[in-house]
Design a protein around this motif. Structure first.
Motif: not given
Length: 194
Positions: A108-117, A92-99
């Motif tokens: 801080x705006x940086x590129x994040x591939x949301x669908x891949x994540x 469940x830590x994976x969901x917290x890290x993604x959040x």
């Protein structure tokens, strides 16, 4: 003077939602919530066994809340128990890290591939939960929580009841290899080099 109409309201709301102030505010709120969830998650592994007897007594929780050892008190104990034991277990830590990544991205705006994540997190939650539930089931180690959470335990028990431990092991290995091939286009080259 003309009355404000619905279109004006939606336009103003849309502008507000797209503003930097709104984005930063949501990012800060989401960061604080995520940090609190991560703290309660980590604390669960040190205090969850002691807090278990209080958390499961819904009617006595409020009276015994001072005895809770979770770093975030009764809410932390209840949420972390649900997060770890009631859903996908340790992963469940994976969901917290993604959040947390998404919250930081808002600040801080940086590129994040949301669908891949999202794909990686969903795979990690499902596959990791089933794998940890399967491993705990096979080695028979008891714990105050289910390693793969409720989901992992149920799916692992169901799978092994049909295809035994060998079949479950092969399916888990095959899905991991397919995931690696899909996520990393150089995975096969790395395997050949290895």
């Amino acid at each position: 003077t003309s009355k404000p109409n619905l279109r004006d309201f939606f336009n103003r709301t849309h502008e507000m939602v797209l503003s930097d102030q709104f984005r930063l505010s949501v990012g800060i709120i989401l960061s604080v919530i995520t940090l609190m969830l991560i703290i309660s998650y980590i604390s669960f592994f040190f205090s969850g066994g002691n807090d278990y007897s209080i958390v499961v007594q819904a009617d006595a929780r409020q009276d015994m809340r001072n005895e809770i050892q979770n770093a975030l008190g009764l809410p932390g104990a209840v949420i972390s128990r649900w997060l770890v034991d009631g859903t996908f277990g340790i992963v469940s830590l994976a969901a917290l890290v993604a959040l947390a990544l998404y919250a930081i991205r808002l600040i801080v705006i940086f590129p994040l591939r949301k669908l891949r994540l999202l794909f990686i997190v969903l795979f990690t939650l499902v596959w990791g939960s089933i794998t940890l539930g399967f491993v705990q089931q096979q080695i028979g180690i008891g714990s105050f929580f289910r390693w793969g959470g409720a989901f992992g335990q149920i799916v692992a028990a169901w799978g092994t009841s049909y295809i035994q431990w060998i079949g479950m092991s092969l399916i888990l290995l095959a899905t991991l290899i397919i995931f690696c091939i899909v996520v990393d286009k150089h995975f096969i080259e790395h395997c050949q080099q290895f």
